[in-house]
Write a protein that holds these residues in place. Structure first.
Motif, PDB file in Angstrom:
ATOM      1  N   ARG A   1       7.798  -4.411  -5.488  1.00 42.08           N
ATOM      2  CA  ARG A   1       7.443  -5.706  -6.045  1.00 42.08           C
ATOM      3  C   ARG A   1       6.517  -6.500  -5.132  1.00 42.08           C
ATOM      4  NH1 ARG A   1      12.423  -8.804  -8.805  1.00 42.08           N
ATOM      5  NH2 ARG A   1      10.830 -10.417  -8.705  1.00 42.08           N
TER       6      ARG A   1
ATOM      7  N   ASP B   1       2.944  -7.607  -4.085  1.00 44.95           N
ATOM      8  CA  ASP B   1       1.706  -7.775  -4.845  1.00 44.95           C
ATOM      9  C   ASP B   1       0.559  -7.127  -4.081  1.00 44.95           C
ATOM     10  OD1 ASP B   1      -0.171  -8.465  -6.666  1.00 44.95           O
ATOM     11  OD2 ASP B   1      -0.171 -10.617  -6.228  1.00 44.95           O
TER      12      ASP B   1
ATOM     13  N   HIS C   1       1.903   1.177  -5.657  1.00 40.48           N
ATOM     14  CA  HIS C   1       1.140   0.107  -6.299  1.00 40.48           C
ATOM     15  C   HIS C   1       2.154  -0.911  -6.843  1.00 40.48           C
ATOM     16  CE1 HIS C   1      -2.611   2.585  -6.282  1.00 40.48           C
ATOM     17  NE2 HIS C   1      -1.707   3.565  -6.289  1.00 40.48           N
ATOM     18  N   GLY C   2       2.370  -1.965  -6.097  1.00 45.24           N
ATOM     19  CA  GLY C   2       3.430  -2.914  -6.403  1.00 45.24           C
ATOM     20  C   GLY C   2       3.202  -3.699  -7.674  1.00 45.24           C
ATOM     21  N   LYS C   3       4.295  -4.170  -8.236  1.00 49.56           N
ATOM     22  CA  LYS C   3       4.275  -4.968  -9.464  1.00 49.56           C
ATOM     23  C   LYS C   3       5.178  -6.178  -9.217  1.00 49.56           C
ATOM     24  CE  LYS C   3       5.074  -4.443 -14.454  1.00 49.56           C
ATOM     25  NZ  LYS C   3       5.632  -3.549 -15.502  1.00 49.56           N
TER      26      LYS C   3
ATOM     27  N   GLU D   1       6.297  -8.728 -10.811  1.00 53.89           N
ATOM     28  CA  GLU D   1       7.334  -9.048 -11.793  1.00 53.89           C
ATOM     29  C   GLU D   1       7.675  -7.793 -12.590  1.00 53.89           C
ATOM     30  OE1 GLU D   1       9.068 -11.847 -12.317  1.00 53.89           O
ATOM     31  OE2 GLU D   1       8.085 -12.724 -10.553  1.00 53.89           O
ATOM     32  N   ILE D   2       8.962  -7.465 -12.651  1.00 52.67           N
ATOM     33  CA  ILE D   2       9.417  -6.306 -13.416  1.00 52.67           C
ATOM     34  C   ILE D   2      10.507  -6.762 -14.376  1.00 52.67           C
ATOM     35  CG2 ILE D   2      10.489  -4.030 -13.319  1.00 52.67           C
ATOM     36  CD1 ILE D   2       9.391  -3.695 -10.499  1.00 52.67           C
TER      37      ILE D   2
ATOM     38  N   GLY E   1       6.972   0.745 -14.302  1.00 55.70           N
ATOM     39  CA  GLY E   1       5.569   0.353 -14.206  1.00 55.70           C
ATOM     40  C   GLY E   1       5.026   0.327 -12.798  1.00 55.70           C
ATOM     41  N   VAL E   2       5.811   0.796 -11.831  1.00 60.19           N
ATOM     42  CA  VAL E   2       5.361   0.856 -10.439  1.00 60.19           C
ATOM     43  C   VAL E   2       4.789   2.245 -10.197  1.00 60.19           C
ATOM     44  CG1 VAL E   2       6.044   0.687  -8.018  1.00 60.19           C
ATOM     45  CG2 VAL E   2       7.132  -0.794  -9.736  1.00 60.19           C
ATOM     46  N   LYS E   3       3.477   2.328 -10.029  1.00 63.33           N
ATOM     47  CA  LYS E   3       2.840   3.619  -9.816  1.00 63.33           C
ATOM     48  C   LYS E   3       2.990   4.025  -8.352  1.00 63.33           C
ATOM     49  CE  LYS E   3      -1.577   6.053 -10.146  1.00 63.33           C
ATOM     50  NZ  LYS E   3      -3.050   5.908 -10.341  1.00 63.33           N
TER      51      LYS E   3
ATOM     52  N   ASN F   1      14.718  -4.990 -11.177  1.00 65.18           N
ATOM     53  CA  ASN F   1      14.366  -5.134 -12.579  1.00 65.18           C
ATOM     54  C   ASN F   1      15.129  -6.297 -13.210  1.00 65.18           C
ATOM     55  OD1 ASN F   1      13.464  -4.624 -15.195  1.00 65.18           O
ATOM     56  ND2 ASN F   1      14.909  -2.935 -15.533  1.00 65.18           N
TER      57      ASN F   1
END
Length: 508
Positions: free
Chosen positions: A250, A252, A291-293, A295-296, A277-279, A105
């Protein structure tokens, strides 16, 4: 130093060396001296400089001969009945995982009621050395973590990193921030050889390659590589699962992780990532879909749940001392097998209605124990991945079985030599027979008697020894308890609040 002092130091060095499983020659090689010199040191026939004392302490990963006031010991007056109520503190293993995960983060992470233990302190030293700002906000243990724009990995505190196994969980987060980096070999409890290969195979699909040379892991990230199929973990380990989750967090895309641990610290990590915000689908099962994100950057506030291993420690103390106490905020879903087995052995206890932890997910209860006459279980006691009996809770059944009537076989199949440390109970009057490096036969009931013992270098057997001392007649001494402070916050003080008589002291 006087001859008497040299002899005492020599005995402590010898015990620490043996607990580490080293010969005199192995210790001599690390110190750059001869076996005969080590032999003289252990017999108290060798003058020692402060520098040599410090080097020995570092080599043995023990405060037994450390500087700065000397090692901490515990003096225990046993045979005292406990009473009252006590709250279970937050999970140590969840806390260290969340400290590592905070590197994912870019925003501020605030963790609530983090245990102020040595394992956490070592990780904070590492984080601070690479530029992360950490601030204790209050006496409740709330901790604020603010990462820098760019990490200073060249400034990493290698000594602190080597004193914790948790450093290996930096691999998953750091691979998103750096193309190349180095980490010192992981240390921590002396539990035998634990291969890091499961971590490598879990992270290789994300493009991470590791070479181990000269006491360091050298990492290289190929960002052109990404998982082409579900990741199947070769070991359902907690830290392996956490590393894979953090690598996927993280990434994609969507990552499926099979044979994942669903243990308590893994669930806390997933709940934290959800706030980022990472489901993650399948939390609590052995198949996770992340489910990657990429940018956090989120300011987040999270409270890890309570520690089921500490709850089991307190429960064991109550059982072995035949006491009635109430253990509040026990995470029951991670204790259900242990409680079922204790019921089978004859434990008399009650539990409250369930309620939720501050994370809003984990189920808690209050447990009230009563003095009970226990008998050995019908079958052997062995750990299994969650929802089985927790691997870290297994050692507590050695001292419980020693208090029960009959013979109990305990099979610690995970670690090569942790079972060996359970034979320390024999010094207090126990009848624990080592069958092989993984199995012990415990015969009870035991008439415990006080003794002076060098603290085992593994966390849970160390606490098991302390609990046996609480039940023993007379006064016992547990020497060099740094390993307990790695995993428990103010354990002696908290046990004293229930009526135990444990004094912390130093030799010098």
């Amino acid at each position: 130093m006087t001859d008497d002092y040299l002899a005492r130091i020599g005995n402590l060095i010898r015990d620490a060396r043996k607990h580490r499983g080293w010969t005199q020659t192995q210790l001599a090689d690390v110190l750059g001296t001869s076996q005969s010199a080590v032999n003289r040191i252990e017999k108290g026939h060798q003058n020692l400089t402060l520098e040599m004392l410090a080097r020995i302490g570092e080599a043995l990963d023990s405060e037994i001969v450390s500087l700065g006031g000397g090692p901490v010991h515990l003096r225990v007056v046993g045979g005292r009945e406990l009473s009252g109520s006590i709250d279970v503190k937050s999970s140590k293993n969840a806390g260290v995982a969340l400290l590592c995960a905070s590197l994912l983060n870019k925003g501020r992470t605030t963790l609530r009621k983090v245990a102020r233990i040595e394992e956490v302190n070592r990780l904070l030293e590492v984080l601070n050395s690479i530029g992360v700002k950490t601030t204790w906000l209050n006496d409740a243990g709330d901790l604020e973590i603010v990462p820098p724009e760019h990490l200073n990995l060249s400034g990493m505190d290698a000594e602190a990193a080597r004193r914790t196994r948790s450093i290996i969980m930096f691999l998953g987060p750091l691979m998103h921030r750096e193309d190349t980096f180095q980490l010192p070999y992981a240390g921590g409890c002396d539990l035998g050889t634990r291969t890091v290969e499961p971590h490598m195979s879990a992270l290789r699909p994300f493009g991470l390659e590791i070479k181990a040379t000269a006491g360091e892991y050298h990492a290289l990230v190929n960002r052109a590589i990404s998982p082409a199929k579900p990741i199947v973990l070769t070991e359902r380990g907690d830290t392996v699962t956490e590393n894979a989750i953090m690598a996927a967090a993280r990434h994609d895309g969507v990552t499926v992780i099979r044979n994942a641990s669903s243990n308590y610290m893994v669930q806390d990590l997933c709940f934290y990532l959800d706030l980022l915000g990472v489901k993650i689908d399948g939390v609590g099962s052995t198949t996770l879909t992340v489910h990657g994100k990429p940018e956090i950057d989120v300011d987040v506030d999270y409270a890890p749940s309570e520690d089921p291993i500490e709850a089991m420690s307190l429960l064991t103390a109550a059982i072995v001392t035949s006491s009635e106490i109430t253990i509040r905020r026990a995470p029951v879903e991670f204790l259900e097998i242990e409680l079922a087995l204790l019921e089978e052995m004859g434990l008399d206890y009650s539990r409250s209605e369930e309620y939720l932890a501050e994370n809003g997910r984990t189920r808690l209860v209050d447990l009230t124990t009563r003095p009970s006459t226990l008998h050995a279980p019908i079958d052997k006691i062995h750990p299994m991945p969650f929802p089985g009996l927790n691997i870290d809770n297994l050692p507590f059944f050695a001292v419980i079985a020693a208090s029960a009537t009959g013979q109990t076989l305990i099979h610690d199949w995970v670690y090569e030599n942790r079972a060996i440390y359970l034979t320390d109970l024999n010094k207090l009057g126990g009848r624990v027979k080592l069958l092989d490096p993984h199995r012990v036969m415990v015969e009870g009931p035991t008439h415990w008697s006080g003794a002076e013992i060098m603290c085992p270098p593994a966390l849970r057997p160390a606490v098991v020894t302390l609990i046996a001392m609480m039940a023993a007649k007379g006064t016992s001494v547990l020497r060099s308890v740094y390993v307990i402070n790695r995993g428990y916050e103010d354990l002696a003080t908290r046990l004293n609040s229930l009526g135990a008589q444990i004094e912390t002291f130093r030799d010098i």
